[in-house]
Motif scaffolding. Structure first.
Motif, PDB file in Angstrom:
ATOM      1  N   LEU A 105       0.681  -1.252  -0.408  1.00  0.00           N
ATOM      2  CA  LEU A 105      -0.078   0.149  -0.379  1.00  0.00           C
ATOM      3  C   LEU A 105       0.974   1.465  -0.050  1.00  0.00           C
ATOM      4  CD1 LEU A 105      -2.334  -0.948   2.538  1.00  0.00           C
ATOM      5  CD2 LEU A 105      -3.013  -0.943  -0.061  1.00  0.00           C
ATOM      6  N   VAL A 131       1.481   2.051  -3.567  1.00  0.00           N
ATOM      7  CA  VAL A 131       1.225   2.887  -4.718  1.00  0.00           C
ATOM      8  C   VAL A 131       0.871   3.951  -3.716  1.00  0.00           C
ATOM      9  CG1 VAL A 131      -1.241   2.399  -4.305  1.00  0.00           C
ATOM     10  CG2 VAL A 131      -0.798  -0.170  -4.064  1.00  0.00           C
ATOM     11  N   GLY A 132       1.165   4.353  -2.668  1.00  0.00           N
ATOM     12  CA  GLY A 132       0.910   5.506  -2.250  1.00  0.00           C
ATOM     13  C   GLY A 132       1.981   6.124  -2.772  1.00  0.00           C
ATOM     14  N   ALA A 159       1.081   7.121  -6.375  1.00  0.00           N
ATOM     15  CA  ALA A 159      -0.308   8.283  -6.463  1.00  0.00           C
ATOM     16  C   ALA A 159       0.773   9.541  -6.340  1.00  0.00           C
ATOM     17  CB  ALA A 159      -1.281   7.959  -5.962  1.00  0.00           C
ATOM     18  N   ARG A 167      -1.462  15.081   2.673  1.00  0.00           N
ATOM     19  CA  ARG A 167      -3.009  14.630   2.355  1.00  0.00           C
ATOM     20  C   ARG A 167      -3.333  15.873   2.363  1.00  0.00           C
ATOM     21  NH1 ARG A 167      -5.414  11.518   7.149  1.00  0.00           N
ATOM     22  NH2 ARG A 167      -5.047   9.907   6.577  1.00  0.00           N
ATOM     23  N   VAL A 225      -8.666  10.021  -8.750  1.00  0.00           N
ATOM     24  CA  VAL A 225      -8.471   9.719  -8.420  1.00  0.00           C
ATOM     25  C   VAL A 225      -7.455   9.435  -7.777  1.00  0.00           C
ATOM     26  CG1 VAL A 225      -8.360   6.929  -8.371  1.00  0.00           C
ATOM     27  CG2 VAL A 225     -10.291   8.370  -9.948  1.00  0.00           C
ATOM     28  N   LEU A 226      -5.779   9.185  -8.115  1.00  0.00           N
ATOM     29  CA  LEU A 226      -4.716   9.983  -7.399  1.00  0.00           C
ATOM     30  C   LEU A 226      -4.534  10.338  -6.020  1.00  0.00           C
ATOM     31  CD1 LEU A 226      -2.497   9.779 -10.490  1.00  0.00           C
ATOM     32  CD2 LEU A 226      -3.264   7.929  -8.993  1.00  0.00           C
ATOM     33  N   TRP A 280      -6.667   8.541  -2.686  1.00  0.00           N
ATOM     34  CA  TRP A 280      -5.788   7.641  -2.341  1.00  0.00           C
ATOM     35  C   TRP A 280      -5.188   8.218  -1.199  1.00  0.00           C
ATOM     36  CZ3 TRP A 280      -5.840   2.311  -2.998  1.00  0.00           C
ATOM     37  CH2 TRP A 280      -4.500   1.851  -2.107  1.00  0.00           C
ATOM     38  N   LEU A 281      -4.409   9.388  -2.150  1.00  0.00           N
ATOM     39  CA  LEU A 281      -3.930  10.363  -1.207  1.00  0.00           C
ATOM     40  C   LEU A 281      -4.233  11.282   0.001  1.00  0.00           C
ATOM     41  CD1 LEU A 281      -1.181  11.533  -4.044  1.00  0.00           C
ATOM     42  CD2 LEU A 281      -0.350   9.972  -1.872  1.00  0.00           C
ATOM     43  N   VAL A 283      -7.167   9.142   1.339  1.00  0.00           N
ATOM     44  CA  VAL A 283      -7.726   8.922   2.855  1.00  0.00           C
ATOM     45  C   VAL A 283      -6.122   7.352   3.143  1.00  0.00           C
ATOM     46  CG1 VAL A 283      -8.837   6.409   2.293  1.00  0.00           C
ATOM     47  CG2 VAL A 283      -9.493   8.405   1.087  1.00  0.00           C
ATOM     48  N   ARG A 284      -4.976   7.778   2.680  1.00  0.00           N
ATOM     49  CA  ARG A 284      -3.939   7.223   2.350  1.00  0.00           C
ATOM     50  C   ARG A 284      -3.040   7.704   1.927  1.00  0.00           C
ATOM     51  NH1 ARG A 284      -0.537   3.596   2.687  1.00  0.00           N
ATOM     52  NH2 ARG A 284      -0.161   1.535   4.202  1.00  0.00           N
ATOM     53  N   SER A 334       3.444   7.235   2.048  1.00  0.00           N
ATOM     54  CA  SER A 334       4.123   7.129   0.831  1.00  0.00           C
ATOM     55  C   SER A 334       5.867   6.023   1.272  1.00  0.00           C
ATOM     56  CB  SER A 334       3.962   7.328  -0.432  1.00  0.00           C
ATOM     57  OG  SER A 334       4.388   8.327  -0.126  1.00  0.00           O
TER      58      SER A 334
END
Length: 165
Positions: A9, A12-13, A16, A78, A135-136, A139-140, A142-143, A146
């Motif tokens: 995860l 993925v972060g 993103a 964030r 969407v990218l 994601w950042l 929410v989570r 990275s």
């Protein structure tokens, strides 16, 4: 149910974060390199008074470059992602209103912009692209965790963000 590993995860972060940073850098650099064309692009949307068009055309490229820099460094991920989402929603709304009003313009999202021939618009593709960028950013928001981020170094032993478990 098998949950993805935190390391996956975080990866993925990272993708993103760096992908969105690249978008902002490219878009901002192109616009900053030709502020006159950026003015033409903003003016073509026909929603802002002329004095405001000048301010927006002057500020947006440097805002995009700043967002890109903060994302590359992973500082305030964030918050920067949330601001990115707001900017992207404004861009989507601007494109949608131009489409709804029947304007024939190029969005100017990556340079250019302004009036085009009626059959030369790409509104659906421009909105879809910006939704992908959204969407990218989402994601950042929410989570934000990275790899290789200043947030992780400052607040979480190399990976985590303050407030994250």
């Amino acid at each position: 149910m098998v949950r993805p590993s935190p390391r996956l995860l975080d990866g993925v972060g990272t993708v993103a974060r760096l992908g969105l940073a690249a978008v902002w850098f490219v878009s901002g650099a192109i616009k900053a390199s030709d502020l006159n064309q950026t003015y033409i692009a903003v003016h073509a949307y026909d929603v802002l008074p002329n004095g405001v068009v000048s301010v927006v055309a002057s500020v947006v490229p440097f805002l995009e470059l700043a967002l890109g820099l903060f994302l590359v460094l992973g500082i305030g991920t964030r918050l920067v992602a949330l601001l990115s989402a707001v900017v992207l929603l404004a861009f989507i709304a601007a494109i949608a209103q131009a489409w709804a009003r029947g304007l024939a313009i190029d969005c100017g999202c990556f340079g250019g912009g302004g009036q085009v021939a009626p059959g030369q618009t790409d509104y659906l593709q421009e909105i879809a692209r910006d939704v992908g960028f959204l969407v990218l950013a989402g994601w950042l928001v929410v989570r934000p965790r990275s790899l290789l981020s200043m947030d992780g170094w400052l607040f979480g032993g190399g990976r985590a963000v303050a407030g994250e478990e």
